[in-house]
Every structure is written in structure tokens, then in C-alpha cells.
Design an enzyme around this catalytic site. Structure first.
Site, mmCIF file in Angstrom:
data_model
loop_
_atom_site.group_PDB
_atom_site.id
_atom_site.type_symbol
_atom_site.label_atom_id
_atom_site.label_comp_id
_atom_site.label_asym_id
_atom_site.label_seq_id
_atom_site.Cartn_x
_atom_site.Cartn_y
_atom_site.Cartn_z
ATOM 1 N N GLY A 88 4.609 -26.261 -34.157
ATOM 2 C CA GLY A 88 4.119 -26.746 -35.267
ATOM 3 C C GLY A 88 3.615 -25.390 -35.967
ATOM 4 O O GLY A 88 2.758 -25.627 -36.986
ATOM 5 N N THR A 89 3.829 -24.102 -35.703
ATOM 6 C CA THR A 89 3.266 -22.902 -36.349
ATOM 7 C C THR A 89 3.598 -23.026 -37.949
ATOM 8 O O THR A 89 2.734 -22.522 -38.672
ATOM 9 C CB THR A 89 3.565 -21.635 -35.528
ATOM 10 O OG1 THR A 89 5.232 -21.349 -35.484
ATOM 11 C CG2 THR A 89 2.953 -21.516 -34.362
ATOM 12 N N ASN A 90 4.570 -23.492 -38.146
ATOM 13 C CA ASN A 90 5.253 -23.385 -39.543
ATOM 14 C C ASN A 90 4.341 -24.680 -40.294
ATOM 15 O O ASN A 90 3.873 -24.320 -41.168
ATOM 16 C CB ASN A 90 6.604 -23.529 -39.594
ATOM 17 C CG ASN A 90 7.278 -22.490 -39.545
ATOM 18 O OD1 ASN A 90 7.524 -21.365 -40.432
ATOM 19 N ND2 ASN A 90 7.974 -22.099 -38.433
ATOM 20 N N LEU A 133 19.818 -34.345 -39.453
ATOM 21 C CA LEU A 133 19.450 -35.210 -40.199
ATOM 22 C C LEU A 133 20.623 -36.469 -40.536
ATOM 23 O O LEU A 133 21.723 -35.767 -40.550
ATOM 24 C CB LEU A 133 18.953 -34.787 -41.606
ATOM 25 C CG LEU A 133 17.655 -33.970 -41.801
ATOM 26 C CD1 LEU A 133 17.155 -33.843 -43.101
ATOM 27 C CD2 LEU A 133 16.450 -34.769 -40.877
ATOM 28 N N ASN A 135 14.881 -26.260 -45.014
ATOM 29 C CA ASN A 135 14.597 -25.885 -43.555
ATOM 30 C C ASN A 135 14.322 -24.476 -43.549
ATOM 31 O O ASN A 135 14.667 -23.626 -44.419
ATOM 32 C CB ASN A 135 16.093 -26.299 -42.907
ATOM 33 C CG ASN A 135 15.866 -25.898 -41.618
ATOM 34 O OD1 ASN A 135 15.248 -26.277 -40.862
ATOM 35 N ND2 ASN A 135 16.913 -25.170 -41.046
ATOM 36 N N HIS A 188 15.216 -21.495 -40.747
ATOM 37 C CA HIS A 188 15.767 -20.938 -39.661
ATOM 38 C C HIS A 188 15.546 -19.475 -39.316
ATOM 39 O O HIS A 188 15.298 -18.666 -40.184
ATOM 40 C CB HIS A 188 17.427 -21.097 -40.019
ATOM 41 C CG HIS A 188 18.399 -20.525 -39.002
ATOM 42 N ND1 HIS A 188 18.597 -21.587 -37.825
ATOM 43 C CD2 HIS A 188 18.865 -19.405 -38.738
ATOM 44 C CE1 HIS A 188 19.188 -20.950 -36.926
ATOM 45 N NE2 HIS A 188 19.548 -19.753 -37.457
HETATM 46 C C1 GAR Z 1 10.630 -21.810 -35.605
HETATM 47 O O1 GAR Z 1 11.160 -20.397 -35.111
HETATM 48 C C2 GAR Z 1 11.717 -22.225 -36.739
HETATM 49 O O2 GAR Z 1 12.340 -21.294 -37.533
HETATM 50 C C3 GAR Z 1 12.768 -22.727 -35.471
HETATM 51 O O3 GAR Z 1 12.212 -23.537 -34.517
HETATM 52 C C4 GAR Z 1 10.735 -22.858 -34.587
HETATM 53 C C5 GAR Z 1 9.750 -23.830 -34.387
HETATM 54 O O4 GAR Z 1 8.326 -23.337 -34.518
HETATM 55 N N1 GAR Z 1 13.656 -23.765 -36.083
HETATM 56 C C6 GAR Z 1 15.222 -23.671 -35.759
HETATM 57 O O5 GAR Z 1 15.393 -23.113 -35.087
HETATM 58 C C7 GAR Z 1 15.775 -24.630 -36.651
HETATM 59 N N2 GAR Z 1 17.361 -24.313 -36.611
HETATM 60 P P1 GAR Z 1 7.181 -24.102 -34.829
HETATM 61 O O6 GAR Z 1 7.292 -25.535 -34.330
HETATM 62 O O7 GAR Z 1 6.111 -23.438 -34.109
HETATM 63 O O8 GAR Z 1 7.181 -24.015 -36.444
#
Ligand code: GAR
Length: 207
Positions: free
Chosen positions: A11-13, A93, A107, A109
Site C-alpha cells: 500500500g505505498t501507492n 478485473l 493502474n 505499473h
Molecule cells: C507497486 O510497485 C506497483 O507498481 C505494482 O505493485 C507494487 C505495489 O506496491 N503493481 C503491479 O505490479 C501491477 N502490475 P504497493 O502495494 O506498496 O503500492
């Protein structure tokens, strides 16, 4: 504008969105619901710590993907969200959700699409592939979501150099901080302000 944020992991995003709401950059944005694909996602703790409503809706809990798809659509509709943000959400999804929220799902990526993306390219894997290939730049992409992995119109990209001492973990952290956590809030701001236009699958930022 209310948004629903879908998560699977750390969940950093999600945190970057919360922090940008608090700082005022995302003024007028409210996270009306966080949906996790599993109950061990640390993102759920971040939601709780910030008083944000959350739900765990794992595909495995349903008899069919269709039933799960219906439950996802209902939860998002009930939350009043106008935009769905996939912030490290690792489940493809359903068709109903992608159609009902066409051009209203984004999204993040962790690579420069169309490189290092598609099925199986998630989390640390794109960074491992980047280093194995020896490319000299990588980064992150925010794009609209359709029913295929990492396939919809690209909204924003940000790049960093790949350095000789990088490990997948070091590169991942740099891309999260310098790319993902910058362009994801920026894309939400642009969409909320009605500044993103899509023509023939290409996005344009209105002046
Ligand atoms: C992030 O690096 C995001 O870009 C990636 O998963 C990580 C989740 O981090 N997403 C994908 O790979 C989607 N194809 P987070 O949970 O700390 O935000």
C-alpha cells in the site's frame, strides 16, 4: 470526487494518495473505499489508520469469477466512487467492472509499458527482468485499464536510470519513490480536473 482504491499488498501507492490528499495537492478527492484482494494486505492497516472504509473481496471467496465481478461492481457503486484506482492490485478485473467503469479505472505499473508488462509481470518481477535484460532506463506507467493486463491508454510515464549496482529491490524502491508515487497522484489530479482526453486509444492532456 470520490475514488475507490484497490490493493493487494503493502500500500505505498495508497499511502502516497492519502499523503497528497492531506497535503492539499489532491484537494477535493476522497477515498470512499479501499478494496483488498486478500486480508493480509498491509494496505488495510494504512486505510484503518486513516479512518478509511475498507472491504476484503477475494475472488477465491466466490463460486465463479462472474459472482466476484458482480460483488466488486456493487461495492464500488455503493461507495459512490467515480474513479477506480488500482494501486498494486494484482488480480485481473472482471469484464463487467471494466465495461461499467470504462475509462474510469487507472493502474500503476512498475515499468515503462509496453516493455516488461503483461501477465506475470507484477511486483518485483519487472525489475528482475529489467536487470536481466540490461536495459538502461526503467520507470513506471499510469494507464487506463481494459480487460487485458497493462493494455489501456497510457496517461503518464516517469523514468529513472538503471544503475550498475542496482538489485531488483533497490531499483523497485527507487521507482516506487521517484516514479510511482509521483505520477499516480498527478494522474488522479489531471482526471479530477477533467484534463485527460482519449482519442483513438491515445490520451492527451488538455491545456
Ligand atoms: C507497486 O510497485 C506497483 O507498481 C505494482 O505493485 C507494487 C505495489 O506496491 N503493481 C503491479 O505490479 C501491477 N502490475 P504497493 O502495494 O506498496 O503500492
Amino acid at each position: 470526487m470520490k475514488i475507490a482504491v484497490l490493493v493487494s499488498g503493502g500500500g505505498t501507492n495508497l499511502q502516497a494518495i492519502i499523503d497528497n490528499i492531506k497535503s492539499g495537492y489532491l484537494e477535493g478527492i476522497e477515498i470512499s473505499l479501499v478494496i483488498a484482494s486478500n486480508d493480509s494486505a498491509y494496505a488495510l492497516t494504512r486505510a484503518a489508520d486513516n479512518g478509511i472504509k475498507s472491504a476484503v473481496i477475494p475472488v477465491k471467496a466466490f463460486d465463479s469469477r462472474d459472482e466476484w465481478d458482480d460483488a466488486m461492481v456493487k461495492a464500488i457503486k455503493d461507495s459512490g466512487a467515480e474513479l477506480v484506482v488500482l494501486a498494486g492490485y494484482l488480480t485481473l478485473l472482471g469484464k463487467k467492472l471494466t465495461h461499467e467503469y470504462s475509462n474510469r479505472i487507472i493502474n500503476i505499473h512498475p515499468a515503462l509499458i509496453p516493455s516488461f508488462c503483461g501477465a506475470g509481470m507484477y511486483g518485483i518481477k519487472p525489475h528482475e527482468a529489467v536487470l536481466a535484460k540490461g536495459v538502461k532506463i526503467s520507470g513506471a506507467t499510469v494507464h487506463f485499464v481494459n480487460e487485458n493486463y497493462d493494455d489501456g491508454p497510457i496517461i503518464l510515464q516517469e523514468a529513472v536510470g538503471v544503475l550498475p549496482d542496482d538489485t531488483p529491490e533497490i531499483l523497485q524502491k527507487r521507482i516506487m519513490k521517484e516514479c510511482e508515487q509521483v505520477i499516480m497522484p498527478k494522474a488522479i489530479r489531471l482526471i479530477a480536473d477533467g484534463k485527460i482526453e482519449i482519442k483513438n486509444n491515445i490520451t492527451y492532456v488538455k491545456e
